[in-house]
Design an enzyme around this catalytic site. Structure first.
Site, short mmCIF file in Angstrom:
data_model
loop_
_atom_site.label_atom_id
_atom_site.label_comp_id
_atom_site.label_asym_id
_atom_site.label_seq_id
_atom_site.Cartn_x
_atom_site.Cartn_y
_atom_site.Cartn_z
N GLU A 186 46.95 -50.19 23.18
CA GLU A 186 48.02 -49.20 23.11
C GLU A 186 48.59 -49.25 21.69
O GLU A 186 49.06 -50.31 21.25
CB GLU A 186 49.11 -49.52 24.14
CG GLU A 186 50.13 -48.45 24.28
CD GLU A 186 51.15 -48.77 25.38
OE1 GLU A 186 52.05 -47.94 25.60
OE2 GLU A 186 51.05 -49.85 26.00
N ASP A 245 62.46 -48.50 22.44
CA ASP A 245 61.95 -49.82 22.10
C ASP A 245 63.08 -50.77 21.73
O ASP A 245 64.10 -50.38 21.18
CB ASP A 245 60.97 -49.71 20.93
CG ASP A 245 59.70 -48.99 21.33
OD1 ASP A 245 59.01 -49.49 22.23
OD2 ASP A 245 59.41 -47.91 20.77
N TYR A 250 52.04 -44.94 33.95
CA TYR A 250 52.72 -46.05 33.28
C TYR A 250 54.06 -46.23 33.96
O TYR A 250 54.95 -45.38 33.84
CB TYR A 250 52.90 -45.73 31.80
CG TYR A 250 53.36 -46.89 30.95
CD1 TYR A 250 54.60 -47.50 31.14
CD2 TYR A 250 52.56 -47.39 29.93
CE1 TYR A 250 55.02 -48.56 30.37
CE2 TYR A 250 52.97 -48.45 29.13
CZ TYR A 250 54.20 -49.02 29.36
OH TYR A 250 54.62 -50.08 28.58
#
Length: 267
Positions: free
Chosen positions: A49, A60, A175
């Site tokens: 990834e 993030d 995901y």
């Protein structure tokens, strides 16, 4: 089938959870990033990834944000990230690459051009973390035309109605974010993640990946057999920043061995 379809099919046949390793493209620089990526398949990564460096990676946590800043400071761009994938494909033609990023850089590049160029250099899928499902249709179609999967994401807070909406016409894999919040900050609780994945599976036959919050091999092993793919990112990026490429390779091998042991014990 593209490379991602192939590995997902083989993992299913082997009754094994696959290892997905996340790194930010160009961190800490292009040559180091390329050397690391070229070694991941042999070290045990089933899927790479690869993060598209961005100035505002809001999903993030601090570790990956720092990786984005390092990469951008070293001159990494979307175009250079596609160059990185092309260079990887000179030595590794089989490990799938999922590009992960945010809408803004893709829109700046040009959506159709990005999809076409990403597929041309050897990417297999794209995950856009800030793309709402309500606006995903044209991106999904552009990816489909190019031969890429556009990966859908679910969250612990998603109810059944929302999961059904998100997974309508999803492809590749799903995901599932194992925790609420940003990457690498909160540790996941495998039992809770397992319950959430069971709920996701009621809406799809696609493989399900678990990411965000998987910080050690014990957590990865606990989720093996529940999630089809285990995503590890922040811990590996921290190792890269503090110790270097070889230590990262060794950590990837340990994760892969843990998943293999789990597969053997339940097989």
């Amino acid at each position: 089938m593209n490379r991602l379809d192939d590995i997902l099919s083989r993992l299913r046949e082997q009754r094994r959870s696959g290892l997905v390793c996340y790194f930010t493209a160009g961190d800490p620089d292009f040559s180091t990033s390329l050397a690391l990526l070229r070694s991941l398949g042999a070290a045990g990564a089933d899927v790479i990834e690869l993060g598209l460096p961005f100035s505002d990676p809001v999903a993030d946590g601090p570790s990956i944000q720092a990786a984005h800043l390092r990469a951008r400071a070293a001159g990494q761009t979307v175009a250079r990230t596609l160059d990185l994938v092309a260079a990887l494909r000179e030595t590794d033609v089989s490990t799938p690459v999922v590009l992960m990023g945010y809408l803004n850089p893709v829109m700046q590049y040009g959506v159709d051009a990005f999809m076409s160029d990403a597929a041309r250099v050897g990417a297999d899928a794209l995950l856009l973390v800030d793309l709402p499902v309500e606006h995903a249709a044209p991106y999904r179609e552009s990816a489909r035309v190019a031969g890429l999967h556009l990966i859908a994401m679910t969250a612990p807070t998603s109810d059944d109605l929302r999961i059904g909406q998100v997974l309508h016409e999803a492809s590749g894999f799903v995901y599932h974010t194992a925790v609420v919040g940003t990457t690498g900050v909160t540790h996941c609780v495998p039992a809770e993640v397992g319950k959430a994945i069971t709920r996701v599976r009621r809406h799809t036959t696609l493989p399900v990946a678990a990411g965000f919050g998987i910080r050690d091999a014990a957590q990865a092993q606990a989720l093996a057999g529940t999630a089809d793919l285990i995503v590890v990112g922040s811990q590996l990026i921290e190792l890269l920043a503090s110790q270097g490429v070889e230590e990262v390779r060794q950590a990837v091998r340990r994760y892969a061995e843990c998943l293999e042991e789990r597969s053997t014990s339940v097989g």
